[in-house]
Design a protein around this motif. Sequence first.
Motif, PDB file in Angstrom:
ATOM      1  N   LYS A 242       0.829  -1.206   0.000  1.00  0.00           N
ATOM      2  CA  LYS A 242       0.000   0.000   0.000  1.00  0.00           C
ATOM      3  C   LYS A 242       0.866   1.260   0.000  1.00  0.00           C
ATOM      4  N   LYS A 243       1.963   1.214   0.737  1.00  0.00           N
ATOM      5  CA  LYS A 243       2.880   2.355   0.784  1.00  0.00           C
ATOM      6  C   LYS A 243       3.476   2.633  -0.595  1.00  0.00           C
ATOM      7  N   VAL A 244       3.896   1.572  -1.287  1.00  0.00           N
ATOM      8  CA  VAL A 244       4.482   1.717  -2.620  1.00  0.00           C
ATOM      9  C   VAL A 244       3.462   2.307  -3.597  1.00  0.00           C
ATOM     10  N   LEU A 245       2.233   1.790  -3.557  1.00  0.00           N
ATOM     11  CA  LEU A 245       1.199   2.277  -4.469  1.00  0.00           C
ATOM     12  C   LEU A 245       0.822   3.725  -4.170  1.00  0.00           C
ATOM     13  N   THR A 246       0.836   4.088  -2.903  1.00  0.00           N
ATOM     14  CA  THR A 246       0.561   5.482  -2.532  1.00  0.00           C
ATOM     15  C   THR A 246       1.642   6.399  -3.109  1.00  0.00           C
ATOM     16  N   ALA A 247       2.897   5.973  -3.034  1.00  0.00           N
ATOM     17  CA  ALA A 247       3.998   6.778  -3.585  1.00  0.00           C
ATOM     18  C   ALA A 247       3.857   6.945  -5.094  1.00  0.00           C
TER      19      ALA A 247
END
Length: 256
Positions: A242-247
């Motif tokens: 989720k963190k990667v996709l948010t970035a």
Amino acid sequence: MELKLIRPICFFDLETTGIDVARDRIVEISIFKIYPNGTKESKTWLVNPTIPIPPQSTAVHGISDEKVANEPTFDALASQVHNIIKDSDLAGFNSDRFDIPLLAEELLRAGVDFDMKNRVSVDVQTIFHKMEERTLSAAFKFYCGQSLENAHSAEADTMATYEILKSQLDRYENLENDMKSLSEFTTRKKSVDFAGFIAMNTEGKEIFTFGKHKGALVEDIFDKEPGYFGWIQNADFPLYTKKVLTAIKLRKLNTK
């Protein structure tokens, strides 16, 4: 052969409640840190996972609910763990596919930011499997000529992994005693997130590796189907994914 280091490296091993990176929890963690000057330090903690430890997991590592009932939670240990590893490369046995992803989930869950941007990882299991195709106990016997006592104890497994890597460097002349080179050798595929839901295509762009959008560019899907990002954020995906996709989404918004 001792390791040639330009920065510290932390060998580590986790014993857990199970093998689901997103849902399971750490019950024991052992870290063995080696500095470029040869100094070494180690630390092992039992951890209260705050969820029941399944009997089948206890059968593997011997850690029961009763044994960790009065131990600290990972929330309480997160800062200590992060302080040890924050300046270091990471190494383990099957660590790229399991230990690093699960540790990342626990740290993020505890509110400690974590990524691999300024470090490399060396998966000793991958070297072993590429060269010999065995298990940890067999690897220790094969490379070090010793039987692995207390297998599935985080500390024993951690120390065995360290000794195996040194013996691998002695045995294989084509292995470079350099953490970046070893990391490249042990990398199985170019994943962007630890769990492998997001990968890089041949053009260096992020793509989905699962579901109805498998193979599609992440940015394209976020443009065509804006609700897909929200669905992933609310679904049971790993926190690091989720963190990667948010970035990626924020990067896209900042370039408009």
